[in-house]
Write an enzyme that holds these catalytic residues in place. Structure first.
Site, short mmCIF file in Angstrom:
data_model
loop_
_atom_site.label_atom_id
_atom_site.label_comp_id
_atom_site.label_asym_id
_atom_site.label_seq_id
_atom_site.Cartn_x
_atom_site.Cartn_y
_atom_site.Cartn_z
N ARG A 5 0.85 -1.20 0.00
CA ARG A 5 0.00 0.00 0.00
C ARG A 5 0.89 1.24 0.00
NH1 ARG A 5 -1.42 1.75 4.56
NH2 ARG A 5 -2.17 -0.21 5.45
N TYR B 147 -16.97 15.51 -15.92
CA TYR B 147 -17.39 14.12 -15.85
C TYR B 147 -18.43 13.96 -14.73
CZ TYR B 147 -17.27 9.15 -14.81
OH TYR B 147 -17.65 7.86 -14.55
N ASP C 241 -7.75 18.36 -14.53
CA ASP C 241 -8.02 17.01 -15.01
C ASP C 241 -7.61 16.97 -16.48
OD1 ASP C 241 -9.17 14.69 -16.05
OD2 ASP C 241 -10.91 14.77 -14.73
N LYS D 275 -8.11 5.86 -19.41
CA LYS D 275 -8.44 6.33 -20.74
C LYS D 275 -7.20 6.28 -21.65
CE LYS D 275 -12.52 6.97 -19.00
NZ LYS D 275 -12.37 7.04 -17.59
O1 P1T Z 1 -13.37 6.12 -14.30
P1 P1T Z 1 -12.21 6.64 -13.50
O2 P1T Z 1 -10.89 6.05 -13.86
O3 P1T Z 1 -12.48 6.61 -12.01
O4 P1T Z 1 -12.05 8.20 -13.90
C1 P1T Z 1 -13.03 9.15 -13.65
C2 P1T Z 1 -12.92 10.28 -14.65
C3 P1T Z 1 -12.31 11.46 -14.28
N1 P1T Z 1 -12.17 12.49 -15.16
C4 P1T Z 1 -12.64 12.40 -16.41
C5 P1T Z 1 -12.47 13.56 -17.33
C6 P1T Z 1 -13.25 11.23 -16.85
O5 P1T Z 1 -13.69 11.19 -18.12
C7 P1T Z 1 -13.42 10.15 -15.95
C8 P1T Z 1 -14.12 8.89 -16.35
N2 P1T Z 1 -14.94 9.04 -17.48
C9 P1T Z 1 -15.73 8.08 -18.02
C10 P1T Z 1 -15.82 6.83 -17.56
C11 P1T Z 1 -16.46 8.51 -19.23
O6 P1T Z 1 -16.96 7.66 -20.01
O7 P1T Z 1 -16.55 9.72 -19.46
#
Ligand code: P1T
Length: 384
Positions: free
Chosen positions: A51, A103, A175, A200
């Protein structure tokens, strides 16, 4: 040759990387272990418990710091876990000014988790920096910027927001999920924290859920590391390995995402059955000038509204697509289509999301790296 002098396209491959100490493995092994033998209490080789740190995760964290032109990287179990760690820098009574178009999961985390703990979030259209300044008061501790925004593809001037943040001694977090460091490096524009859903483009293959933070400042890194270890939402070794592998091809994938994005955006813009197309590469995009100056290209994310503009019009199109898979997420090699109102942004109240353009007929595309002519053929048969 110092790593600092390497160009971005070399740092994606070599940034922060060294052959493994045990056998010289070129790719860091997946250290699938929770703990590490100590020869005497407190005597170890730098790792005590996974961790706190794990060699595969450390390799990823070093790569993240390198590609974002930062000094410290931190990898989390998801993008939301990374955002969660940033907000935990704050306490009751503190305020955050956030992009109003973001998001849906980030919005949900802010409103439904952190507001309960006495943190206030103000959602603002950030294309005009003056709108942000109006909301700043003595309790404001953080500005949260997403650019380009998900899903409306607005572009926010990071440098201008950073000047404002510094003037008021407020932290600025960006972000960078949609743009990736291939297109923009927010730390170079004055941001304090860069955040990623590495799920992503960084991972790039739709096979992992990971989050990341990168900072330059040592004290801030120590605070975030404390939260990462104390709260424990870390990225596992297998997932660290996958994102590290993804990063090595980030630049070649992004180049193709941008090329295909441009072809698809222009195809949609010229289609008689399409009403609006949101993509920052268009000269007519309201933030095109900022996009051109702060980004190296315009990416592969596009949103659009078909003529007719009803829920059913959108559902008909996304259901007919064959090569574009109807799915949440984005940034993988394969093209995806999404319906924000019922999928990624369903947790934002309808009135709130419609105010910023996330109408029931909005469709979002993550344009992949397939042959562009196949993508156009698929859109053609679906839109008709
Ligand atoms: O899904 P995660 O890895 O927890 O990330 C969240 C997140 C944060 N910021 C942005 C700009 C994002 O697009 C996302 C996650 N987005 C999707 C799952 C989507 O389909 O837009």
């Amino acid at each position: 040759m110092s790593e600092k002098t390497l160009k971005f396209n070399s740092r994606t491959i070599h940034g922060g990387q060294h052959p493994d100490k045990a056998y010289g493995a070129v790719m860091p092994p997946i250290y699938q272990t929770s703990t590490y033998a100590q020869s005497a209490p407190g005597v170890h080789q730098g790792f005590e418990y996974s961790r706190s740190a794990n060699p595969t995760r450390t390799a990823l964290e070093n790569a993240l710091a390198s590609i974002e032109n930062g000094s410290y990287g931190l990898a989390f179990g998801s993008g939301l876990a990374a955002i969660d760690a940033v907000i935990k820098l704050l306490g009751p009574g503190d305020e955050v000014i956030s992009t109003n178009d973001l998001y849906g999961g980030s919005y949900r985390l802010f409103k439904q988790i952190f507001e309960k703990f006495g943190i206030t979030f103000r959602f603002v259209g950030m294309q005009e920096t003056t709108e942000i300044e109006k909301q700043i008061n003595k309790n404001t501790k953080l500005i949260w910027v997403e650019t380009p925004t998900n899903p409306m593809m607005n572009v926010i001037n990071i440098e201008a927001v950073s000047t404002l943040a510094k003037k008021h001694a407020v932290l600025l977090a960006v972000d960078n999920t949609f743009a990736t460091p291939y297109l923009q490096t927010p730390l170079d524009l004055g941001a304090d924290i860069v955040m990623h859903s590495a799920t992503k483009y960084l991972g790039g293959h739709s096979d992992v859920v990971v989050g990341a933070l990168v900072v330059k400042d040592k004290k801030l890194a120590e605070k975030l590391y404390f939260i990462q270890n104390a709260s424990g939402a870390v990225c596992g070794p297998m997932d660290s390995f996958l994102v590290l592998r993804g990063i090595k091809t980030l630049h070649v994938r992004m180049q193709r995402h941008c090329e295909n994005g441009k072809v698809v955006a222009h195809y949609l813009a010229n289609h008689p059955k399409i009403e609006n197309v949101y993509w920052p590469g268009f000269e007519t995009h309201p933030n095109h000038a900022i996009a051109k100056s702060q980004m190296n290209d315009f990416g592969g994310m596009i949103s659009f509204v078909p003529k007719g503009s009803s829920y059913d019009d959108a559902i008909k199109i996304v259901s007919k697509l064959k090569l574009f898979t109807l799915a949440e997420s984005l940034g993988g090699v394969e093209s995806l289509a999404g319906h924000p109102a019922s999928m990624t942004h369903a947790s934002i109240p309808k009135m709130e999301r419609e105010k910023i353009g996330v109408v029931d007929s909005l469709i979002r595309l993550s344009v992949g790296i397939e042959d562009a002519s196949d993508l156009i053929a698929d859109l053609e048969q679906a839109i008709g």
